[in-house]
Structures are given as structure tokens and as C-alpha cells.
Write a protein that holds these residues in place. Structure first.
Motif, PDB file in Angstrom:
ATOM      1  N   SER A   1       0.875  -0.158  14.312  1.00 50.08           N
ATOM      2  CA  SER A   1       1.982   0.602  14.901  1.00 50.08           C
ATOM      3  C   SER A   1       2.330   0.077  16.296  1.00 50.08           C
ATOM      4  O   SER A   1       1.476  -0.496  16.984  1.00 50.08           O
ATOM      5  CB  SER A   1       1.584   2.070  14.999  1.00 50.08           C
ATOM      6  OG  SER A   1       0.478   2.189  15.873  1.00 50.08           O
ATOM      7  N   PRO A   2       3.564   0.286  16.735  1.00 52.96           N
ATOM      8  CA  PRO A   2       3.930  -0.142  18.093  1.00 52.96           C
ATOM      9  C   PRO A   2       3.058   0.511  19.160  1.00 52.96           C
ATOM     10  O   PRO A   2       2.729  -0.121  20.164  1.00 52.96           O
ATOM     11  CB  PRO A   2       5.387   0.324  18.225  1.00 52.96           C
ATOM     12  CG  PRO A   2       5.899   0.439  16.830  1.00 52.96           C
ATOM     13  CD  PRO A   2       4.718   0.820  15.986  1.00 52.96           C
ATOM     14  N   GLU A   3       2.649   1.763  18.934  1.00 51.47           N
ATOM     15  CA  GLU A   3       1.838   2.470  19.944  1.00 51.47           C
ATOM     16  C   GLU A   3       0.510   1.730  20.158  1.00 51.47           C
ATOM     17  O   GLU A   3       0.110   1.470  21.289  1.00 51.47           O
ATOM     18  CB  GLU A   3       1.546   3.911  19.491  1.00 51.47           C
ATOM     19  CG  GLU A   3       2.765   4.821  19.409  1.00 51.47           C
ATOM     20  CD  GLU A   3       3.721   4.496  18.251  1.00 51.47           C
ATOM     21  OE1 GLU A   3       3.250   3.955  17.227  1.00 51.47           O
ATOM     22  OE2 GLU A   3       4.928   4.755  18.384  1.00 51.47           O
ATOM     23  N   THR A   4      -0.169   1.386  19.055  1.00 52.51           N
ATOM     24  CA  THR A   4      -1.439   0.652  19.191  1.00 52.51           C
ATOM     25  C   THR A   4      -1.169  -0.757  19.711  1.00 52.51           C
ATOM     26  O   THR A   4      -1.961  -1.301  20.486  1.00 52.51           O
ATOM     27  CB  THR A   4      -2.167   0.587  17.831  1.00 52.51           C
ATOM     28  OG1 THR A   4      -2.232   1.899  17.286  1.00 52.51           O
ATOM     29  CG2 THR A   4      -3.568   0.038  17.974  1.00 52.51           C
ATOM     30  N   GLY A   5      -0.062  -1.345  19.287  1.00 50.60           N
ATOM     31  CA  GLY A   5       0.300  -2.694  19.756  1.00 50.60           C
ATOM     32  C   GLY A   5       0.361  -2.757  21.279  1.00 50.60           C
ATOM     33  O   GLY A   5      -0.098  -3.722  21.895  1.00 50.60           O
TER      34      GLY A   5
ATOM     35  N   LYS B   1      13.224   6.973  14.448  1.00 49.67           N
ATOM     36  CA  LYS B   1      11.763   6.735  14.464  1.00 49.67           C
ATOM     37  C   LYS B   1      11.232   6.397  13.081  1.00 49.67           C
ATOM     38  O   LYS B   1      11.655   6.983  12.081  1.00 49.67           O
ATOM     39  CB  LYS B   1      11.032   7.997  14.968  1.00 49.67           C
ATOM     40  CG  LYS B   1      11.321   8.329  16.419  1.00 49.67           C
ATOM     41  CD  LYS B   1      10.628   7.377  17.365  1.00 49.67           C
ATOM     42  CE  LYS B   1      11.029   7.628  18.807  1.00 49.67           C
ATOM     43  NZ  LYS B   1      11.061   6.424  19.618  1.00 49.67           N
ATOM     44  N   GLU B   2      10.258   5.510  13.037  1.00 51.42           N
ATOM     45  CA  GLU B   2       9.619   5.153  11.764  1.00 51.42           C
ATOM     46  C   GLU B   2       8.837   6.350  11.213  1.00 51.42           C
ATOM     47  O   GLU B   2       8.011   6.926  11.916  1.00 51.42           O
ATOM     48  CB  GLU B   2       8.652   3.973  11.976  1.00 51.42           C
ATOM     49  CG  GLU B   2       7.996   3.519  10.690  1.00 51.42           C
ATOM     50  CD  GLU B   2       6.932   2.445  10.908  1.00 51.42           C
ATOM     51  OE1 GLU B   2       6.127   2.585  11.837  1.00 51.42           O
ATOM     52  OE2 GLU B   2       6.933   1.465  10.135  1.00 51.42           O
ATOM     53  N   VAL B   3       9.093   6.699   9.942  1.00 57.72           N
ATOM     54  CA  VAL B   3       8.379   7.806   9.294  1.00 57.72           C
ATOM     55  C   VAL B   3       7.188   7.256   8.499  1.00 57.72           C
ATOM     56  O   VAL B   3       6.141   7.867   8.420  1.00 57.72           O
ATOM     57  CB  VAL B   3       9.339   8.591   8.355  1.00 57.72           C
ATOM     58  CG1 VAL B   3       8.592   9.703   7.614  1.00 57.72           C
ATOM     59  CG2 VAL B   3      10.518   9.157   9.137  1.00 57.72           C
ATOM     60  N   PHE B   4       7.366   6.085   7.907  1.00 58.50           N
ATOM     61  CA  PHE B   4       6.349   5.415   7.085  1.00 58.50           C
ATOM     62  C   PHE B   4       5.960   6.263   5.883  1.00 58.50           C
ATOM     63  O   PHE B   4       4.783   6.438   5.559  1.00 58.50           O
ATOM     64  CB  PHE B   4       5.121   5.063   7.930  1.00 58.50           C
ATOM     65  CG  PHE B   4       4.498   3.756   7.510  1.00 58.50           C
ATOM     66  CD1 PHE B   4       5.262   2.619   7.351  1.00 58.50           C
ATOM     67  CD2 PHE B   4       3.129   3.658   7.259  1.00 58.50           C
ATOM     68  CE1 PHE B   4       4.703   1.417   6.947  1.00 58.50           C
ATOM     69  CE2 PHE B   4       2.556   2.457   6.857  1.00 58.50           C
ATOM     70  CZ  PHE B   4       3.356   1.340   6.709  1.00 58.50           C
ATOM     71  N   GLY B   5       6.977   6.787   5.228  1.00 56.57           N
ATOM     72  CA  GLY B   5       6.785   7.595   4.034  1.00 56.57           C
ATOM     73  C   GLY B   5       8.026   7.483   3.164  1.00 56.57           C
ATOM     74  O   GLY B   5       8.948   6.729   3.485  1.00 56.57           O
TER      75      GLY B   5
HETATM   76  P1  NAD Z   1      -2.442   1.751  13.660  1.00 54.81           P
HETATM   77  O1  NAD Z   1      -1.729   1.105  14.790  1.00 54.81           O
HETATM   78  O2  NAD Z   1      -2.816   3.181  13.786  1.00 54.81           O
HETATM   79  O3  NAD Z   1      -3.808   0.974  13.331  1.00 54.81           O
HETATM   80  C1  NAD Z   1      -3.827  -0.382  13.008  1.00 54.81           C
HETATM   81  C2  NAD Z   1      -5.196  -0.944  13.299  1.00 54.81           C
HETATM   82  O4  NAD Z   1      -5.431  -0.900  14.704  1.00 54.81           O
HETATM   83  C3  NAD Z   1      -6.360  -0.194  12.650  1.00 54.81           C
HETATM   84  O5  NAD Z   1      -7.313  -1.132  12.183  1.00 54.81           O
HETATM   85  C4  NAD Z   1      -6.925   0.621  13.799  1.00 54.81           C
HETATM   86  O6  NAD Z   1      -8.295   0.937  13.633  1.00 54.81           O
HETATM   87  C5  NAD Z   1      -6.728  -0.362  14.945  1.00 54.81           C
HETATM   88  N1  NAD Z   1      -6.736   0.247  16.283  1.00 54.81           N
HETATM   89  C6  NAD Z   1      -6.296   1.476  16.645  1.00 54.81           C
HETATM   90  N2  NAD Z   1      -6.472   1.662  17.981  1.00 54.81           N
HETATM   91  C7  NAD Z   1      -7.037   0.532  18.462  1.00 54.81           C
HETATM   92  C8  NAD Z   1      -7.460   0.111  19.764  1.00 54.81           C
HETATM   93  N3  NAD Z   1      -7.339   0.902  20.833  1.00 54.81           N
HETATM   94  N4  NAD Z   1      -7.998  -1.119  19.890  1.00 54.81           N
HETATM   95  C9  NAD Z   1      -8.144  -1.942  18.823  1.00 54.81           C
HETATM   96  N5  NAD Z   1      -7.767  -1.597  17.575  1.00 54.81           N
HETATM   97  C10 NAD Z   1      -7.204  -0.379  17.389  1.00 54.81           C
HETATM   98  O7  NAD Z   1      -1.529   1.510  12.371  1.00 54.81           O
HETATM   99  P2  NAD Z   1      -1.720   2.064  10.897  1.00 54.81           P
HETATM  100  O8  NAD Z   1      -1.408   3.528  10.878  1.00 54.81           O
HETATM  101  O9  NAD Z   1      -3.034   1.583  10.376  1.00 54.81           O
HETATM  102  O10 NAD Z   1      -0.590   1.252  10.102  1.00 54.81           O
HETATM  103  C11 NAD Z   1       0.728   1.691   9.987  1.00 54.81           C
HETATM  104  C12 NAD Z   1       1.619   0.922  10.934  1.00 54.81           C
HETATM  105  O11 NAD Z   1       1.504  -0.480  10.709  1.00 54.81           O
HETATM  106  C13 NAD Z   1       3.106   1.233  10.699  1.00 54.81           C
HETATM  107  O12 NAD Z   1       3.755   1.319  11.940  1.00 54.81           O
HETATM  108  C14 NAD Z   1       3.596   0.014   9.928  1.00 54.81           C
HETATM  109  O13 NAD Z   1       4.981  -0.230  10.002  1.00 54.81           O
HETATM  110  C15 NAD Z   1       2.792  -1.078  10.578  1.00 54.81           C
HETATM  111  N6  NAD Z   1       2.746  -2.283   9.735  1.00 54.81           N
HETATM  112  C16 NAD Z   1       3.440  -3.387  10.140  1.00 54.81           C
HETATM  113  C17 NAD Z   1       3.450  -4.532   9.338  1.00 54.81           C
HETATM  114  C18 NAD Z   1       4.216  -5.772   9.738  1.00 54.81           C
HETATM  115  O14 NAD Z   1       3.982  -6.812   9.147  1.00 54.81           O
HETATM  116  N7  NAD Z   1       5.099  -5.698  10.711  1.00 54.81           N
HETATM  117  C19 NAD Z   1       2.735  -4.539   8.141  1.00 54.81           C
HETATM  118  C20 NAD Z   1       2.040  -3.391   7.768  1.00 54.81           C
HETATM  119  C21 NAD Z   1       2.047  -2.263   8.572  1.00 54.81           C
END
Ligand code: NAD
Length: 490
Positions: free
Chosen positions: A238-242, A388-392
Motif C-alpha cells: 500500500s502507499p501508506e506502508t510505501g 481512494k483505493e478500496v481493494f475489493g
Molecule cells: P501492506 O502495505 O499493508 O503490506 C505489504 C507488506 O509490507 C506486508 O508484507 C507487510 O507485512 C509489510 N509491512 C507493513 N509495514 C511494514 C513496515 N513498517 N516495514 C516493513 N514492512 C512492512 O499491503 P497489503 O495490504 O499487504 O497489500 C495490499 C496493497 O498492495 C494494495 O494497496 C494493493 O494495491 C497493493 N499492491 C500493489 C501491487 C502493484 O504491483 N502495484 C501489486 C499487489 C498489491
């Protein structure tokens, strides 16, 4: 101390609950539960819950193994990778069965399409690294050559949707480039990563070249991305974790690539094959809409709105919600009760805010994780359900008067992962395809991928590009070797 816990069976397949570090299974004092979205009362297993010490051990192993792996020629690394691809092919039905129980994607599509892509990922990158020709040219009386140097330890962090395919997609280029890898899969679907480790082991990769740690992002994931010995971080989520991981990468000046969420436009022009567009659009409910690239914002030209909607609703009514192992099922349950509630929260807020539910709009039945395929007509473009992305399994439907308005609406969110255009007009397709701000735009098709093409997002949908040479370059340090002409003995 390395120790192992007992393996457990999922769908008749043996799965290790442990991390895989330096070629060995390693347990943790703490564990976390892994349940099946097909039946939430079904506990699949207790997985090792990694911590700071686990992350340190994994980086120690990957760091030590790096020079040996980096010194191999691309063709030698390719031999391991091809061996692994064969093992993935041989086990693909088993992997599909486990992934279906673990994250509930439709078993048939896992078997036919998604898991075999794991083998394709390894073959594609093994071959690409071998075929790579260094760029050579002359200028200013010098001969120049661009060399790819393996960069060190790559940390790969993946989300819960399509976990096996995404993990292989991200680990393959790092290994092919000569880096050692630590994979941290998502805690909601950890099982096929553990099978991946078994296959890496069976393929004979040297200890430490590929490691996996299980556990929570905020714990073991956080420690991994903060270790200064890590030289590349490749993240999907997710963008938030990114943003959080990007900040950790910046702290250590580590190159970081992020494939993030989407809110992609699917534009249907009046001259399109409306039936094909409506069928494809309704088909997006398949994996309960848990697909980052889904075209969730339907933008339809005003003059065909009624025709499109009628066809779309007909196709939507043909969906069968059910157990993902059943070939008749077309809509799988959602991954987790928390995610189901999050999706329902978006819909209920949209309703309270005056947006119109055209179809669906609620949890399918109390004792399961299915959400009805839902279409919402928003009251304006700036409401949460559009932005906003719902992801559902939730789509919105808006209309446009002309090309200009279609492009304005398409580009009106912070995201920029993908776009889809339906039209028969080549010039229109070309103009709009260029104008839509996104990493990938499909015209009259959807989700077709050439693995050598760049892949990623703009805006909050991502940083950098993976795919083909772009991913190999990311996991390498590029060096320019410049030699004064006629200055060396032959
Ligand atoms: P998420 O961001 O919650 O988690 C993704 C990963 O990050 C998990 O392994 C999680 O354990 C890890 N993580 C969380 N906090 C962390 C931190 N502080 N430090 C290091 N790692 C951490 O995402 P999610 O809910 O697992 O996946 C859904 C999201 O992923 C959606 O936004 C979806 O669109 C996106 N997604 C994007 C693509 C793409 O190719 N662009 C592909 C699949 C999913």
C-alpha cells in the motif's frame, strides 16, 4: 540457535512454519496464526513470528553469501534459476492448492495462470541476464563500457494478494543480477513463500543466497529495511506502508522501488465493442477485486451509458460466489475479516454521503468473507469512493461527454498505476493512451504482460520501474569503464 518446528499439512502438502535462513529452517519463540479465508474457523498453521534478531540473522547470511553469488557468471546463476523454474512447474498444482486455501484466489486461475507465471518469472530473468550485452561506444578519444555490478543484499517485501507470483516476480531479477535476497511475505498469506523456500533448497542454491523471514511488517519487516547492510529494497504493497519503508531507505541512502495501490480508470468510448467492454469489466470482480491494477473507475461515454449498464449488470448477475476450489465459483471470498470490514466501511460511508448503490452494497452472508459485487454511481468526482483505493469488489460508474472530459476524469486521482481504454479508433486510442497518467495502459485488453516491459506506477502508485532490464538495472550498480584509446598494450 537454529532450530526447527514441526511441519504441518495444508491441502495434503507439507509446509514449514519456520523462516529459511542460510539454507536452514529457523524457528522463533513467538508465532502467529494463519487462517483460511474459505473458512475462517480453519486454522491452517502457526507461523514463526520473526523479530529483530531474526532480521539480523537473515542479513548476516545474505551478506556473507553475497560475494560468492556475485562472482558467478550470469549463465551459472541461470542454471540454478532454470532448475528452480522446473521445480515450480512440477509442483504448480500443489502450490495452487495451498495458495487457494491461504488467500482464496480461484484455484483454477491459480493452476492455469498465476502459479505457472512463477516459473516464467525465473526463466525470463535467467535468460535476460545471460543475453545482456554491455553498452559500448567511443567518445573523446576514449572507449566506454557500461558494466552492471551486483549491488549486495536485496530485501523484498510483498503483499498478501497473489503472493507466490509477486514474490517470484520480485526475487528473480535480484538473484539474476547477482544479489542475495531476503524475502518477507505478508502475514495474511505466508504459506507459499515457505514452499518457495523448499524449492530453492531443492534447486541447490548456495546457503544464504535466498532467505525468507516470516512475521509482521512492523516487527521483522521494519528491522530488515533499517539494516544498513541492505543495499536494495523492493516493495509491493500500500502507499501508506510505501512511505514508511521509503523513509527507512532514505535514512540509509538505499535505492528503493515501490509498486503500490491503484484506482485505475477504465474508459469506454461510444464506438467500442460495448459487449466485450462490459464483459471484461464485470470479470474484474473475480478475485473479489483484490487486484492492484483493476480498472475500478468506469468512465463511459454518455451516449452508450444505458447499453453499457444493461450489459454490465447482466454479466455481473452471472457471477457465482462460493468456495474458490469449486470450478463453478467466479467470486472468491476476501482475504481477512478486517479487510471485509474495511471494504464495507467504504461502501457504507459512500451511501451515507449520498452516493447511489446500483447493485450489491453489502456483505453477502454473515458466516463468510464474501462481499457482493458492487457498483456505485457517485454524486461527484471528489468523493472518497472515487478517490481512494478500496481493494475489493467495488466499482464506480461515471459518464463523460467527450475525449477531453474522459482524460480529465481519468487523471483526477493521486494514483497512476494502470488504465484501460475501449475503442476501435486507432488515433483516439493512441491520443488517450498517451494522455492517461499511468505506468501501464491497455487498449481493448487487460492484464496481458510482456515480462520485458517496464512495470510500475506514477503518483502514489509507485516509485521506479520493475520488469525486464529495468529490474536488473535496479538491483545493480551501473559502472562506466572509460579507457583512453591506444593507451593500453594489446
Ligand atoms: P501492506 O502495505 O499493508 O503490506 C505489504 C507488506 O509490507 C506486508 O508484507 C507487510 O507485512 C509489510 N509491512 C507493513 N509495514 C511494514 C513496515 N513498517 N516495514 C516493513 N514492512 C512492512 O499491503 P497489503 O495490504 O499487504 O497489500 C495490499 C496493497 O498492495 C494494495 O494497496 C494493493 O494495491 C497493493 N499492491 C500493489 C501491487 C502493484 O504491483 N502495484 C501489486 C499487489 C498489491
Amino acid at each position: 540457535m537454529s532450530q526447527t518446528s514441526s511441519r504441518f499439512e495444508v491441502g495434503g502438502i507439507s509446509v514449514s512454519p519456520d523462516h529459511y535462513i542460510n539454507g536452514k529452517r529457523v524457528s522463533s519463540p513467538q508465532t502467529f496464526e494463519d487462517r483460511s479465508p474459505l473458512d475462517w474457523s480453519l486454522l491452517l498453521g502457526e507461523m514463526a513470528r520473526g523479530d529483530h534478531d531474526t532480521a539480523r540473522q537473515a542479513v548476516d547470511a545474505a551478506y556473507e553469501a553475497f560475494s560468492g553469488w556475485a562472482e558467478l557468471k550470469p549463465a551459472q546463476r541461470a542454471e540454478y534459476m532454470h532448475r528452480l523454474a522446473e521445480l515450480i512447474d512440477a509442483k504448480s498444482a500443489d502450490i495452487a492448492r495451498v495458495e487457494c486455501l491461504d488467500m482464496a484466489m480461484l484455484q483454477e486461475s491459480l493452476e492455469l495462470r498465476v502459479i505457472p507465471r512463477g516459473a516464467r518469472n525465473f526463466r525470463a530473468y535467467a535468460d535476460l541476464a545471460v543475453k545482456h550485452e554491455e553498452r559500448v561506444w567511443s567518445s573523446n578519444n576514449t572507449d566506454n563500457r557500461v558494466i552492471r555490478m551486483p549491488s549486495g543484499v536485496s530485501v523484498i517485501i510483498t503483499p498478501w494478494n497473489a503472493p507466490f507470483m509477486l514474490s517470484t516476480w520480485k526475487c528473480a531479477p535480484a538473484l539474476a543480477a547477482g544479489n542475495t535476497v531476503i524475502l518477507k511475505p505478508a502475514e495474511w498469506s505466508p504459506l507459499t513463500a515457505s514452499i518457495f523456500a523448499d524449492l530453492i533448497d531443492e534447486a541447490g542454491f548456495p546457503p544464504g543466497v535466498f532467505n525468507i523471514v516470516q512475521g509482521y511488517g512492523e516487527e521483522v519487516g521494519d528491522s530488515l529495511v533499517k539494516d544498513p547492510r541492505v543495499r536494495r529494497i523492493s516493495f509491493t504493497g500500500s502507499p501508506e506502508t510505501g512511505k514508511i519503508i521509503g523513509a527507512a531507505a532514505a535514512e540509509n541512502l538505499v535505492p528503493f522501488t515501490a509498486e503500490l495501490g491503484g484506482k485505475s480508470p477504465l474508459i469506454v468510448f461510444a464506438d467500442a465493442d460495448v459487449d466485450a467492454a462490459a464483459r471484461k469489466t464485470a470479470g474484474q470482480y473475480d478475485d473479489s477485486g483484490q487486484v492492484c491494477m483493476a480498472g475500478t473507475r468506469l468512465l463511459v461515454e454518455e451516449s452508450i451509458q444505458d447499453e453499457f449498464l444493461e450489459k454490465f449488470l447482466n454479466y455481473t448477475s452471472e457471477h457465482v460466489l462460493g468456495d474458490s476450489r469449486n470450478p463453478e465459483t467466479t467470486i472468491s471470498p476476501m482475504i481477512h475479516p478486517e479487510h471485509l470490514q474495511s471494504v464495507d466501511g467504504f461502501v457504507q460511508r459512500a451511501v451515507a454521503d449520498g452516493n447511489r448503490v446500483v447493485t450489491g452494497g453489502k456483505i453477502w452472508k454473515e458466516d463468510g468473507l464474501w462481499y457482493e459485487p458492487t457498483l456505485i454511481e457517485p454524486r461527484s468526482n471528489d468523493v472518497e469512493i472515487v478517490q481512494k483505493e478500496v481493494f475489493g469488489p467495488v466499482l464506480t460508474l461515471q459518464t463523460f461527454a467527450d475525449e477531453k472530459e474522459a482524460v480529465e476524469l481519468a487523471n483526477s486521482t493521486e494514483y497512476g498505476l494502470a488504465g484501460m481504454i475501449y475503442t476501435k479508433d486507432a488515433e483516439l486510442a493512441n491520443r488517450v493512451g498517451r494522455a492517461v497518467r499511468a505506468g501501464t495502459v491497455w487498449v481493448n485488453c487487460f492484464l496481458i504482460r510482456d515480462l520485458t516491459a517496464p512495470f510500475g506506477g506514477t503518483g502514489i502508485s509507485g516509485i521506479g520501474r520493475e520488469g525486464g532490464d529495468y529490474a536488473l538495472d535496479f538491483h545493480s550498480d551501473l559502472k562506466t569503464l572509460q579507457i583512453l584509446q591506444s593507451s593500453l598494450n594489446d
